[in-house]
Scaffold this active site. Sequence first.
Site, PDB file in Angstrom:
ATOM      1  N   SER A 120      -7.514 -12.247   5.737  1.00 39.80           N
ATOM      2  CA  SER A 120      -7.812 -11.103   4.859  1.00 39.80           C
ATOM      3  C   SER A 120      -7.001  -9.881   5.280  1.00 39.80           C
ATOM      4  O   SER A 120      -7.537  -8.797   5.505  1.00 39.80           O
ATOM      5  CB  SER A 120      -9.314 -10.784   4.892  1.00 39.80           C
ATOM      6  OG  SER A 120      -9.682 -10.311   6.176  1.00 39.80           O
ATOM      7  N   CYS A 152      -5.349  -4.818   0.635  1.00 35.99           N
ATOM      8  CA  CYS A 152      -6.034  -4.240  -0.521  1.00 35.99           C
ATOM      9  C   CYS A 152      -5.059  -3.452  -1.384  1.00 35.99           C
ATOM     10  O   CYS A 152      -5.129  -3.479  -2.618  1.00 35.99           O
ATOM     11  CB  CYS A 152      -7.191  -3.358  -0.070  1.00 35.99           C
ATOM     12  SG  CYS A 152      -6.738  -2.083   1.138  1.00 35.99           S
ATOM     13  N   THR A 153      -4.113  -2.772  -0.754  1.00 32.79           N
ATOM     14  CA  THR A 153      -3.161  -1.945  -1.500  1.00 32.79           C
ATOM     15  C   THR A 153      -2.162  -2.803  -2.263  1.00 32.79           C
ATOM     16  O   THR A 153      -1.822  -2.501  -3.415  1.00 32.79           O
ATOM     17  CB  THR A 153      -2.444  -0.973  -0.548  1.00 32.79           C
ATOM     18  OG1 THR A 153      -3.424  -0.180   0.134  1.00 32.79           O
ATOM     19  CG2 THR A 153      -1.500  -0.052  -1.301  1.00 32.79           C
ATOM     20  N   ASN A 315     -11.170  -0.375  -2.058  1.00 30.73           N
ATOM     21  CA  ASN A 315     -10.404  -1.136  -1.077  1.00 30.73           C
ATOM     22  C   ASN A 315     -11.266  -2.113  -0.271  1.00 30.73           C
ATOM     23  O   ASN A 315     -10.742  -2.972   0.426  1.00 30.73           O
ATOM     24  CB  ASN A 315      -9.647  -0.202  -0.123  1.00 30.73           C
ATOM     25  CG  ASN A 315     -10.475   0.951   0.389  1.00 30.73           C
ATOM     26  OD1 ASN A 315     -10.644   1.955  -0.312  1.00 30.73           O
ATOM     27  ND2 ASN A 315     -11.003   0.822   1.598  1.00 30.73           N
TER      28      ASN A 315
END
Length: 335
Positions: A120, A152-153, A315
Site C-alpha cells: 500500500s 494515494c496521490t 487520502n
Amino acid sequence: MAVKVGINGFGRIGRNVFRAALKNPDIEVVAVNDLTDANTLAHLLKYDSVHGRLDAEVSVNGNNLVVNGKEIIVKAERDPENLAWGEIGVDIVVESTGRFTKREDAAKHLEAGAKKVIISAPAKNEDITIVMGVNQDKYDPKAHHVISNASCTTNCLAPFAKVLHEQFGIVRGMMTTVHSYTNDQRILDLPHKDLRRARAAAESIIPTTTGAAKAVALVLPELKGKLNGMAMRVPTPNVSVVDLVAELEKEVTVEEVNAALKAAAEGELKGILAYSEEPLVSRDYNGSTVSSTIDALSTMVIDGKMVKVVSWYDNETGYSHRVVDLAAYIASKGL
C-alpha cells in the site's frame, strides 16, 4: 467465496483497509499483524479521530480481535517470514507497515504462505504497479505476485491525467499536491532526515517531495518524463488536493475539459473518478470512497493549450478502498 486477506501493519491505512473490507462481500480479513496488543488495536479500530466510530461490534477474545462476532487472528511478528500466512489460509497480504516496500522484503510474505502481496505504497522492483481504473488490465496472475497500489496521490492524479491525455494530449505538466499531514512528519519539532518534515506538522505549511507525478508513468508509460511535482503538507489531518498545470497538444476551452472529465466520471471511471460543480472545501470530502473528485469550478485554460485541473481526494478512505478493490480484482483473475 470471499478471498482471505491478512493485513501487515494496522496503522492509518491498515485500519482503513479493514473498514473498507467490511463493506465488500468479496473480501474477508482473517488476520492482522502489528507490534501492539489486541486491546489497543481494537480501541483504535473502533474509535477514529478522523473517520468517527466504526459501526460494528468490536471486542477482544484472548489475543484476537472479534468484529461483528467474527474472530480475527492477531499476530505480533517483526519478520514477515515468521507469519505463517499459509497455515491460517491467507491468500492475499496487504503490506501496510511502510517498511517492506522493496520487492525482496515484501516477498517474505510469499515465503510465509501467501499467494499475492499488495504493497500500500510506492515500491521498488515490484512486479507491477496498478492504479485501479487506469491499468488493472495489465495484471498477469502468472507473472505478478508482489503488486504496488501506488500512492494515494498517484491514485488521484492518474485517472484524470489519463482522460486529459487520451482526449487532448499532454505535452508536459507540473503537479502540486496540497496534502494533509501524515505519520511521516513530526507532531513537534524533532529530528527527521527531511529537515522540513522535522518541523511541527500542525504549525506550518511544509514543502516536501513526492514521487506521485513521476510514478504516473508506471501506469501510463506514454507520460514518462512528462510530469513532475511536489507536495505542500498542510495542518489538516485528512483530505488532500492535486493541482495539475499542463500544456496540451490540442486547443481547448474550460467547458471542453470539464465535459471530458464529467463524461469519464459518469462512464468508464465511475467509482474511481468523480466530478463536482459545488463550491466545496476539504472537509466535505472526508470519507469519500473515490480516488479523485474533479473540482470543476477551479478548471482554468490560458491561450488554449495551458490547463489547470484541480481534484480532491480522501487520502485515507479513497486509497484504502482501492486497495480492497485491487485485492478483489486480483482474486477474480485467479490466485
